[in-house]
Design an enzyme around this catalytic site. Structure first.
Site, PDB file in Angstrom:
ATOM      1  N   CYS A   5      60.223-112.927   2.894  1.00 32.56           N
ATOM      2  CA  CYS A   5      59.363-111.868   2.972  1.00 32.56           C
ATOM      3  C   CYS A   5      59.025-111.266   4.419  1.00 32.56           C
ATOM      4  CB  CYS A   5      57.876-112.254   2.397  1.00 32.56           C
ATOM      5  SG  CYS A   5      56.523-111.156   2.406  1.00 32.56           S
ATOM      6  N   GLY A   6      59.277-110.186   4.711  1.00 31.50           N
ATOM      7  CA  GLY A   6      59.198-109.633   5.998  1.00 31.50           C
ATOM      8  C   GLY A   6      57.762-109.432   6.556  1.00 31.50           C
ATOM      9  N   CYS A  11      55.931-103.251   2.604  1.00 30.29           N
ATOM     10  CA  CYS A  11      56.968-104.265   2.144  1.00 30.29           C
ATOM     11  C   CYS A  11      58.028-104.182   3.306  1.00 30.29           C
ATOM     12  CB  CYS A  11      57.845-103.816   0.889  1.00 30.29           C
ATOM     13  SG  CYS A  11      58.954-104.767   0.240  1.00 30.29           S
ATOM     14  N   GLU A  44      56.944-103.872  -5.944  1.00 29.60           N
ATOM     15  CA  GLU A  44      57.690-105.115  -5.603  1.00 29.60           C
ATOM     16  C   GLU A  44      57.903-106.205  -6.790  1.00 29.60           C
ATOM     17  OE1 GLU A  44      56.432-107.824  -2.323  1.00 29.60           O
ATOM     18  OE2 GLU A  44      55.684-106.052  -1.258  1.00 29.60           O
ATOM     19  N   ARG A  45      59.236-106.387  -6.940  1.00 29.53           N
ATOM     20  CA  ARG A  45      59.309-107.819  -7.643  1.00 29.53           C
ATOM     21  C   ARG A  45      58.446-108.833  -7.323  1.00 29.53           C
ATOM     22  NH1 ARG A  45      64.914-111.461  -6.988  1.00 29.53           N
ATOM     23  NH2 ARG A  45      63.633-111.882  -4.993  1.00 29.53           N
TER      24      ARG A  45
HETATM   25  N1  LIG Z   1      58.623-109.167  -3.664  1.00 27.09           N
HETATM   26  C1  LIG Z   1      59.754-109.682  -2.905  1.00 27.09           C
HETATM   27  C2  LIG Z   1      59.536-110.804  -1.652  1.00 27.09           C
HETATM   28  C3  LIG Z   1      58.401-110.144  -0.815  1.00 27.09           C
HETATM   29  C4  LIG Z   1      58.796-108.993  -0.097  1.00 27.09           C
HETATM   30  C5  LIG Z   1      57.874-108.167   0.592  1.00 27.09           C
HETATM   31  N2  LIG Z   1      56.413-108.768   0.548  1.00 27.09           N
HETATM   32  C6  LIG Z   1      58.066-108.290   2.179  1.00 27.09           C
HETATM   33  O1  LIG Z   1      57.538-107.903   3.036  1.00 27.09           O
HETATM   34  O2  LIG Z   1      59.444-108.376   2.400  1.00 27.09           O
HETATM   35  C7  LIG Z   1      60.824-110.044  -3.931  1.00 27.09           C
HETATM   36  O3  LIG Z   1      60.296-110.942  -4.698  1.00 27.09           O
HETATM   37  O4  LIG Z   1      61.907-109.714  -3.764  1.00 27.09           O
END
Ligand SMILES: N[C@H](CCC[C@H](N)C(=O)O)C(=O)O
Length: 312
Positions: A99-100, A252, A242-243
């Site tokens: 998670c970035g 994100c 977002e997944r």
């Molecule tokens: N929802 C994303 C993970 C968090 C990504 C997002 N919050 C970020 O800042 O990279 C997934 O399950 O692939």
């Protein structure tokens, strides 16, 4: 409901907000149930309960009930730089490998606890170097090398997926620690018919669950508003479904890197850096031809308190 109260702090990075728990000081038996309950936007953690009024909204991100996930963190100061082991449990109870924005929050949280400014963050996608700026209002994270390789995205086919139709959108698939589908649209956020006019909650789920993505995908809309051919870096407006959140987030981080990587792959921008402009605030991204991408942006602490370990 369990009487055991878990100390937590709420942070966000450009509106991507997280409940942060010290994994060495908590006894959350069921982390998925904890995340599902306390991240809920209707019934989850409420800043008003913790006198957060003064802390939220200052950067244009209204303090919202609930969160985009729970970061369980473990600090190991015996290393130099200080190491932090990071686990993100998302609102649907799933665990994300990276998670970035979460990693940027980790750097700020670890700074607030140790005073250090450089960190190594252990994520399930690998160890990532992170740093906070002098006043700790911004954090930078190494993001690994984006890959379009179908084995790593992953894809249910042998060829990369580059600018092809998938369930109503024309997408490019890239892994930036987690799988992303990027669809470029015409018109930025200032265009009434542009990116802001798309019903993301309608168009994203069919792509999020498309068969070509065996592990699913985060779905990003992107609009190039400056291709970087003049002065300054390229500028790309972005929205992400977002997944694991199963909805749009205010920003994100892995998605911002995915958007810039895809823009470079499709030759839509000049240079190897860009500013991404999700609704929650601006992110600075670099995606060199080889080596780590980087992600930089503001981070803020909202409030702290305690939450029941077993919210049922
Ligand atoms: N929802 C994303 C993970 C968090 C990504 C997002 N919050 C970020 O800042 O990279 C997934 O399950 O692939």
């Amino acid at each position: 409901m369990s009487a055991y109260a878990v100390p937590f702090e709420k942070y966000h990075g450009t509106g991507n907000d997280f409940i942060v728990v010290d994994a060495d000081a908590e006894a959350v038996g069921d982390r998925a149930a904890f995340a599902r309950a306390h991240c809920d936007r209707e019934t989850g953690v409420d800043g008003e309960t913790f006198d957060a009024a003064a802390a939220s909204g200052a950067d244009g991100n209204p303090g919202r009930r609930g969160a985009d996930g729970v970061l369980f963190l473990s600090v190991e100061e015996r290393f130099d730089p200080t190491r932090v082991v990071m686990t993100l449990v998302q609102p649907d109870g799933s665990t994300a490998t990276m998670c970035g924005n979460g990693a940027r929050v980790v750097a700020r949280w670890a700074h607030d606890r140790t005073g250090d400014r450089e960190f190594m963050i252990d994520t399930q996608a690998g160890t990532r170097r992170a740093s906070v700026n002098a006043d700790a209002t911004a954090a930078t994270i190494e993001m690994g090398e984006p890959t379009f390789d179908p084995r790593w995205v992953p894809l249910a086919r042998d060829e990369p997926l580059i600018d092809e139709p998938v369930e109503g959108l024309t997408v490019t698939a890239v892994n930036t620690g987690v799988p992303h589908a990027v669809a470029f649209v015409d018109g930025g956020r200032d265009d009434p018919d542009g990116i802001g006019a798309v019903d993301l909650d309608a168009v994203a789920p069919p792509v999020r669950h498309a068969e070509v993505f065996p592990e699913g995908a985060n779905v990003n809309l992107a609009a190039v508003v400056d291709d970087g051919s003049g002065d300054g870096p390229a500028v790309i407006d972005q929205r992400t479904f977002e997944r694991g959140v199963e909805g749009e987030t205010r920003s994100c981080g892995t998605g911002a890197v995915a958007v810039v990587a895809a823009a470079r792959r499709l030759d839509l921008i000049d240079g190897d850096s860009a500013v991404s402009r999700p609704p929650g605030g601006d992110l600075e991204i670099s995606v060199p031809d080889r080596g780590h991408a980087t992600l930089t942006g503001p981070v803020a602490r909202e409030y702290g308190g305690t939450l029941p370990a077993d919210p049922r």
